[in-house]
Design a protein around this motif. Structure first.
Motif, PDB file in Angstrom:
ATOM      1  N   LEU A   4      29.256 -32.362  62.001  1.00  0.00           N
ATOM      2  CA  LEU A   4      28.235 -31.410  61.662  1.00  0.00           C
ATOM      3  C   LEU A   4      28.437 -30.308  62.479  1.00  0.00           C
ATOM      4  O   LEU A   4      28.083 -28.935  62.203  1.00  0.00           O
ATOM      5  CB  LEU A   4      26.922 -32.260  61.620  1.00  0.00           C
ATOM      6  CG  LEU A   4      25.810 -31.059  60.907  1.00  0.00           C
ATOM      7  CD1 LEU A   4      26.216 -30.438  59.722  1.00  0.00           C
ATOM      8  CD2 LEU A   4      24.469 -32.001  61.041  1.00  0.00           C
TER       9      LEU A   4
ATOM     10  N   ILE B 255      29.206 -26.311  61.334  1.00  0.00           N
ATOM     11  CA  ILE B 255      28.211 -25.161  61.420  1.00  0.00           C
ATOM     12  C   ILE B 255      28.768 -24.181  62.462  1.00  0.00           C
ATOM     13  O   ILE B 255      28.475 -22.911  62.118  1.00  0.00           O
ATOM     14  CB  ILE B 255      26.540 -25.640  61.797  1.00  0.00           C
ATOM     15  CG1 ILE B 255      26.062 -26.688  60.922  1.00  0.00           C
ATOM     16  CG2 ILE B 255      25.921 -24.792  62.317  1.00  0.00           C
ATOM     17  CD1 ILE B 255      24.911 -27.082  60.885  1.00  0.00           C
TER      18      ILE B 255
ATOM     19  N   ILE C 271      24.006 -19.635  56.584  1.00  0.00           N
ATOM     20  CA  ILE C 271      24.174 -20.991  56.907  1.00  0.00           C
ATOM     21  C   ILE C 271      23.236 -21.958  55.955  1.00  0.00           C
ATOM     22  O   ILE C 271      23.556 -22.866  55.351  1.00  0.00           O
ATOM     23  CB  ILE C 271      23.716 -21.145  58.413  1.00  0.00           C
ATOM     24  CG1 ILE C 271      24.739 -20.610  59.243  1.00  0.00           C
ATOM     25  CG2 ILE C 271      23.820 -22.826  58.651  1.00  0.00           C
ATOM     26  CD1 ILE C 271      26.293 -20.850  59.122  1.00  0.00           C
TER      27      ILE C 271
ATOM     28  N   ILE D 231      24.561 -24.720  53.693  1.00  0.00           N
ATOM     29  CA  ILE D 231      23.993 -26.106  53.645  1.00  0.00           C
ATOM     30  C   ILE D 231      23.491 -26.621  52.457  1.00  0.00           C
ATOM     31  O   ILE D 231      23.535 -27.905  52.107  1.00  0.00           O
ATOM     32  CB  ILE D 231      22.966 -26.330  54.890  1.00  0.00           C
ATOM     33  CG1 ILE D 231      23.687 -26.105  56.097  1.00  0.00           C
ATOM     34  CG2 ILE D 231      22.286 -27.751  55.057  1.00  0.00           C
ATOM     35  CD1 ILE D 231      24.906 -27.259  56.671  1.00  0.00           C
TER      36      ILE D 231
ATOM     37  N   SER E 177      25.139 -29.937  50.974  1.00  0.00           N
ATOM     38  CA  SER E 177      24.327 -31.252  51.219  1.00  0.00           C
ATOM     39  C   SER E 177      24.343 -31.812  49.625  1.00  0.00           C
ATOM     40  O   SER E 177      23.486 -33.074  49.659  1.00  0.00           O
ATOM     41  CB  SER E 177      23.019 -30.790  51.767  1.00  0.00           C
ATOM     42  OG  SER E 177      22.045 -30.111  50.823  1.00  0.00           O
TER      43      SER E 177
ATOM     44  N   MET F 199      22.562 -34.144  58.567  1.00  0.00           N
ATOM     45  CA  MET F 199      22.734 -32.822  57.906  1.00  0.00           C
ATOM     46  C   MET F 199      21.291 -32.379  57.442  1.00  0.00           C
ATOM     47  O   MET F 199      21.006 -31.043  57.753  1.00  0.00           O
ATOM     48  CB  MET F 199      23.676 -32.774  56.916  1.00  0.00           C
ATOM     49  CG  MET F 199      23.924 -31.502  56.176  1.00  0.00           C
ATOM     50  SD  MET F 199      25.138 -31.328  54.624  1.00  0.00           S
ATOM     51  CE  MET F 199      26.710 -31.372  55.612  1.00  0.00           C
TER      52      MET F 199
ATOM     53  N   TRP G 171      20.571 -29.784  60.781  1.00  0.00           N
ATOM     54  CA  TRP G 171      21.395 -28.377  60.522  1.00  0.00           C
ATOM     55  C   TRP G 171      20.556 -27.115  61.209  1.00  0.00           C
ATOM     56  O   TRP G 171      21.011 -26.300  61.875  1.00  0.00           O
ATOM     57  CB  TRP G 171      21.527 -28.285  59.304  1.00  0.00           C
ATOM     58  CG  TRP G 171      20.782 -27.927  58.322  1.00  0.00           C
ATOM     59  CD1 TRP G 171      20.036 -28.433  57.433  1.00  0.00           C
ATOM     60  CD2 TRP G 171      20.455 -26.511  58.061  1.00  0.00           C
ATOM     61  NE1 TRP G 171      19.051 -27.652  56.654  1.00  0.00           N
ATOM     62  CE2 TRP G 171      19.279 -26.352  57.049  1.00  0.00           C
ATOM     63  CE3 TRP G 171      20.557 -25.107  58.601  1.00  0.00           C
ATOM     64  CZ2 TRP G 171      18.675 -25.381  56.651  1.00  0.00           C
ATOM     65  CZ3 TRP G 171      20.187 -23.984  58.167  1.00  0.00           C
ATOM     66  CH2 TRP G 171      18.971 -23.988  57.039  1.00  0.00           C
ATOM     67  N   GLU G 172      19.138 -27.127  61.073  1.00  0.00           N
ATOM     68  CA  GLU G 172      18.329 -26.056  61.290  1.00  0.00           C
ATOM     69  C   GLU G 172      18.361 -25.958  62.897  1.00  0.00           C
ATOM     70  O   GLU G 172      18.594 -24.863  63.355  1.00  0.00           O
ATOM     71  CB  GLU G 172      17.115 -26.279  60.787  1.00  0.00           C
ATOM     72  CG  GLU G 172      16.938 -26.015  59.416  1.00  0.00           C
ATOM     73  CD  GLU G 172      15.455 -26.167  58.837  1.00  0.00           C
ATOM     74  OE1 GLU G 172      14.811 -25.024  58.267  1.00  0.00           O
ATOM     75  OE2 GLU G 172      14.895 -27.290  58.879  1.00  0.00           O
TER      76      GLU G 172
ATOM     77  N   ASN H 104      21.616 -24.713  63.988  1.00  0.00           N
ATOM     78  CA  ASN H 104      21.915 -23.239  63.664  1.00  0.00           C
ATOM     79  C   ASN H 104      21.277 -22.237  64.756  1.00  0.00           C
ATOM     80  O   ASN H 104      21.468 -21.134  64.891  1.00  0.00           O
ATOM     81  CB  ASN H 104      21.627 -23.012  62.080  1.00  0.00           C
ATOM     82  CG  ASN H 104      21.732 -21.425  61.668  1.00  0.00           C
ATOM     83  OD1 ASN H 104      23.144 -21.166  61.943  1.00  0.00           O
ATOM     84  ND2 ASN H 104      21.159 -20.776  60.888  1.00  0.00           N
TER      85      ASN H 104
ATOM     86  N   SER I  55      21.759 -33.279  68.584  1.00  0.00           N
ATOM     87  CA  SER I  55      22.192 -32.118  67.801  1.00  0.00           C
ATOM     88  C   SER I  55      22.808 -31.048  68.585  1.00  0.00           C
ATOM     89  O   SER I  55      23.536 -30.130  68.166  1.00  0.00           O
ATOM     90  CB  SER I  55      21.269 -31.778  66.831  1.00  0.00           C
ATOM     91  OG  SER I  55      20.131 -31.084  67.323  1.00  0.00           O
TER      92      SER I  55
END
Length: 294
Positions: free
Chosen positions: A188, A192, A202, A206, A210, A219, A223-224, A227, A282
């Motif tokens: 992941l 990204i 983004i 996603i 997703s 994810m 993801w946030e 990013n 992450s």
């Protein structure tokens, strides 16, 4: 209603013990190496008692739960004159939620069995948020009849509880979990990072992928953070490296090949050198973005 002892009130144990009190109405005695934390737990919940040692907490308890850092921490609170096993009564059950080695699980199972005490190795997945919301996944090893007696109490902080098999099977399953997560988080992070370099939007990317085969819990939930580059929360890199070291050590014994887990472990060591010891896992993307700036 049962008498329950809880040993270890860290970011996971503190809320987990709270769910047993609130949902089960059980009589709780808590112990923490830093006594102020145990006092804080009792004050926050308006119930329960504190104990000065693990043995004091475990005396006369029907169920003793433990959630500490590693194998050595576990031995220090379970074995010895002040350890929980010294005071537990025959027929009681010790449930260990620590992520530790399968070897120490088998060792504690044998030590408990000698005293007529049941033992379940029960590591959890779901992180701090899962502990706070009482929706953890619990992977259990031990005797089936002992598990059946412990399951109703474990349920108070869990969404999924599964008896996997013999003593140590819970810890081995947690290793499987962490091996899978290591590869997912790295994949992941690279995805990204690639999308950022390609100047894609983004959130739109996603939202699209997703809904397909790339979807995962990581994810949806990380993801946030990746990013935005904000990692001051969640499951710490130090903890993940501890878990991966257990996986790699076990693989040396059973002959499994873990090339991706080993590489990701080294990537996390680079994140630690960046000062990210307590960053969420992450943060793997941070080393990719840092390499761009060199």
């Amino acid at each position: 209603m049962a008498k329950v002892a809880w040993i270890g009130l860290g970011v996971m144990g503190f809320p987990m013990a709270g769910h047993i009190l609130k949902k089960g109405g059980h009589d709780l005695v808590v112990y923490n190496r830093t006594a102020a934390k145990a006092k804080e737990w009792v004050e926050q919940h308006g119930s329960g008692q504190t104990a000065a040692t693990p043995a004091e907490a475990a005396r006369d308890a029907d169920f003793v739960f433990c959630c500490v850092g590693n194998d050595d921490d576990l031995r220090s609170v379970i074995i010895g004159p002040d350890g929980a096993l010294a005071a537990m009564k025959p027929g009681s059950i010790l449930i260990d939620n620590t992520t530790a080695s399968a070897n120490v699980a088998r060792e504690l199972y044998a030590a408990a069995k000698e005293k007529g005490i049941g033992f379940i190795d029960a590591p959890v997945s779901g992180g701090q948020a899962g502990a706070e919301n009482g929706v953890l996944t619990v992977m259990c090893g031990g005797d089936a009849d002992v598990f059946a007696r412990a399951e109703p109490v474990i349920t108070h902080y869990a969404r999924m509880i599964k008896h996997i098999g013999a003593p140590g099977a819970g810890q081995l399953t947690k290793m499987v979990n962490q091996i899978a997560i290591a590869g997912l988080v790295q994949g992941l992070a690279e995805a990204i990072h690639f999308a950022q370099k390609a100047d894609l939007d983004i959130p739109t990317v996603i939202d699209t992928i997703s809904k397909g085969a790339a979807q995962s819990w990581q994810m949806e939930n990380r993801w946030e953070a990746m990013n935005a580059g904000k990692f001051d929360f969640g499951f710490a890199v130090d903890w993940m490296r501890k878990d991966l070291s257990i996986c790699i050590d076990e693989a040396r014994r059973n002959g499994a090949s873990l090339p991706v887990a080993a590489v990701v472990d080294q990537f996390y060591s680079e994140v630690q050198k960046m000062g990210g010891n307590r960053w969420d896992t992450s943060s793997l993307i941070a080393r990719l973005n840092a390499s761009d700036r060199k």
